[in-house]
Enzyme design. Structure first.
Site, PDB file in Angstrom:
ATOM      1  CG  ASP A 195      55.936  30.529  -3.550  1.00  0.00           C
ATOM      2  OD1 ASP A 195      57.077  30.345  -3.072  1.00  0.00           O
ATOM      3  OD2 ASP A 195      55.293  30.166  -3.403  1.00  0.00           O
TER       4      ASP A 195
ATOM      5  CG  ASN B  57      43.336  31.692  -1.055  1.00  0.00           C
ATOM      6  OD1 ASN B  57      44.803  31.092  -0.334  1.00  0.00           O
ATOM      7  ND2 ASN B  57      43.522  32.607  -1.990  1.00  0.00           N
TER       8      ASN B  57
ATOM      9  CG  HIS C 102      47.829  29.995  -1.833  1.00  0.00           C
ATOM     10  ND1 HIS C 102      47.755  31.469  -1.405  1.00  0.00           N
ATOM     11  CD2 HIS C 102      49.336  30.353  -0.771  1.00  0.00           C
ATOM     12  CE1 HIS C 102      48.284  32.269  -0.433  1.00  0.00           C
ATOM     13  NE2 HIS C 102      48.946  31.362  -0.292  1.00  0.00           N
TER      14      HIS C 102
ATOM     15  CD  GLU D 182      46.418  32.927  -5.135  1.00  0.00           C
ATOM     16  OE1 GLU D 182      46.268  31.862  -3.979  1.00  0.00           O
ATOM     17  OE2 GLU D 182      47.109  33.858  -4.654  1.00  0.00           O
TER      18      GLU D 182
HETATM   19  C1  GLP Z   1      52.410  32.969   0.893  1.00  0.00           C
HETATM   20  C2  GLP Z   1      53.409  31.429  -0.015  1.00  0.00           C
HETATM   21  C3  GLP Z   1      52.978  29.864   0.984  1.00  0.00           C
HETATM   22  C4  GLP Z   1      52.920  30.838   2.462  1.00  0.00           C
HETATM   23  C5  GLP Z   1      51.936  31.126   1.841  1.00  0.00           C
HETATM   24  C6  GLP Z   1      51.279  31.427   3.678  1.00  0.00           C
HETATM   25  O1  GLP Z   1      51.565  33.216  -0.444  1.00  0.00           O
HETATM   26  N1  GLP Z   1      53.540  31.249  -1.512  1.00  0.00           N
HETATM   27  O2  GLP Z   1      54.529  29.271   0.448  1.00  0.00           O
HETATM   28  O3  GLP Z   1      52.455  28.900   2.764  1.00  0.00           O
HETATM   29  O4  GLP Z   1      51.868  32.658   1.838  1.00  0.00           O
HETATM   30  O5  GLP Z   1      52.406  32.202   4.684  1.00  0.00           O
HETATM   31  P1  GLP Z   1      52.549  32.466   6.104  1.00  0.00           P
HETATM   32  O6  GLP Z   1      53.047  31.142   6.217  1.00  0.00           O
HETATM   33  O7  GLP Z   1      52.682  33.638   5.935  1.00  0.00           O
HETATM   34  O8  GLP Z   1      50.996  32.892   6.343  1.00  0.00           O
END
Ligand code: GLP
Length: 242
Positions: free
Chosen positions: A68, A137, A139, A144
Site C-alpha cells: 500500500d 482493527n 486490517h 479496513e
Molecule cells: C498500517 C499498514 C499496515 C500495517 C498496520 C500495522 O496501517 N498499512 O500494513 O500492518 O499499519 O502497523 P504497525 O506494524 O505499525 O502496528
C-alpha cells in the site's frame, strides 16, 4: 491452513520472519515478494540487511511489490511508504531499482492506477511470499473492516482509528493522509505463501479474532483462515489470547 510460530519477544519474532524470507530467497532467488510497512517489520528488515551483508543473502533477482501507499504523498515525502522501504531495506540490499513496485498514491486516476498495479503483479508471475502486519482493527494492507472483501487494488478511505494509530509517525493526526491505495484482500490472497507478523498487547484481540473468529469482512484478516499456506508469527503479548 495456518501454522503459528510462537515466540517470546519482538526480537525473536523478527528473527523467525527473517529466516522464512531468507529461506524463500535461497530456494527461489527470483522470488516475487509482497512487502509491508509499519513498525512491525522494521527489525525483520534489519535482519535481512544483516543477512545480506554477513552471508550474502542475494536480492539481485528478487522483485518486490508493496502492499500500500498513502494517497497524496510524493514518493520522496519522509512519511511515504516508498521512503520507508528505501530507508529500512532497499537502500541496504542489492535489489534492482526496476524490480521495486509501489501503488502510486499521486496517480490522478485511481482506478487506472489500481489496474496498472494488478497487471504489474500478474506480469511478474504473481506474489510468491506476502508479508503482512495487522492493524488493531485487524486490517491488512489498508483493507479496513467493511461490508465486503475487496478483490483487487483500490483506493481506500482510512478509518479514524487507523489515522490515530498511524499518527505516531507524523507530527500530528491532521497530517496523516485520509486515503491510501492498497492491494485488495483478493490480491493478498493470491500470494502462494503469506507470512503474518504481530507483536504487542494492542494486537492480541485482532490476532485472536483473525485466527479463531468468524470469517467476516468486519475482521479483514479473518479471510486468512481460508488460505492454504499462512504462517503467523506472534510474540508473547500478541499471542496471549490464542
Ligand atoms: C498500517 C499498514 C499496515 C500495517 C498496520 C500495522 O496501517 N498499512 O500494513 O500492518 O499499519 O502497523 P504497525 O506494524 O505499525 O502496528
Amino acid at each position: 491452513a495456518l501454522r503459528i510460530i510462537y515466540t517470546d519477544t519482538y526480537q525473536n519474532m523478527s528473527k523467525e520472519a527473517a529466516k522464512i524470507l531468507a529461506g524463500q530467497l535461497w530456494v527461489k532467488p527470483d522470488s516475487v515478494l509482497g512487502l509491508a510497512t509499519g513498525s512491525t517489520p522494521v527489525e525483520l528488515y534489519q535482519n535481512l540487511v544483516w543477512l545480506h551483508e554477513a552471508v550474502g543473502l542475494d536480492f539481485s533477482e528478487a522483485t518486490s511489490f508493496n502492499l500500500d501507499e498513502y494517497v497524496g504523498l510524493p514518493e520522496d515525502d519522509p512519511q511515504s511508504y516508498h521512503r520507508f522501504m528505501h530507508e529500512n531495506l532497499f537502500d541496504h540490499v542489492n535489489i534492482r531499482k526496476d524490480h521495486i513496485f509501489f501503488p502510486n498514491g499521486m496517480a490522478k486516476d485511481a482506478d487506472a492506477e489500481a489496474a496498472r498495479y494488478e497487471a504489474a503483479i500478474a506480469a511478474a508471475g504473481g506474489i510468491d511470499m506476502q508479508l503482512l502486519g495487522i492493524g488493531r482493527n485487524a486490517h491488512i494492507g489498508f483493507n479496513e473492516p467493511g461490508e465486503a472483501f475487496a478483490r483487487t487494488t483500490h483506493k481506500v478511505v482510512l478509518k479514524k482509528s487507523t489515522i490515530e494509530a498511524n499518527s505516531r509517525f507524523f507530527s500530528s493526526p491532521d497530517e496523516v493522509p485520509r486515503e491510501a491505495m492498497s492491494m485488495g484482500i483478493g490480491t493478498i490472497f493470491h500470494a502462494r505463501h503469506i507470512v503474518l507478523m504481530a507483536s504487542g498487547a494492542e494486537k492480541a484481540e485482532a490476532v485472536r479474532d483473525a485466527v479463531c473468529g468468524t470469517i467476516t469482512p468486519r475482521v479483514p484478516a479473518s479471510i486468512l483462515q481460508l488460505h492454504p499456506q499462512v504462517t503467523l508469527i506472534v510474540d508473547r503479548e500478541a499471542g496471549a489470547l490464542l
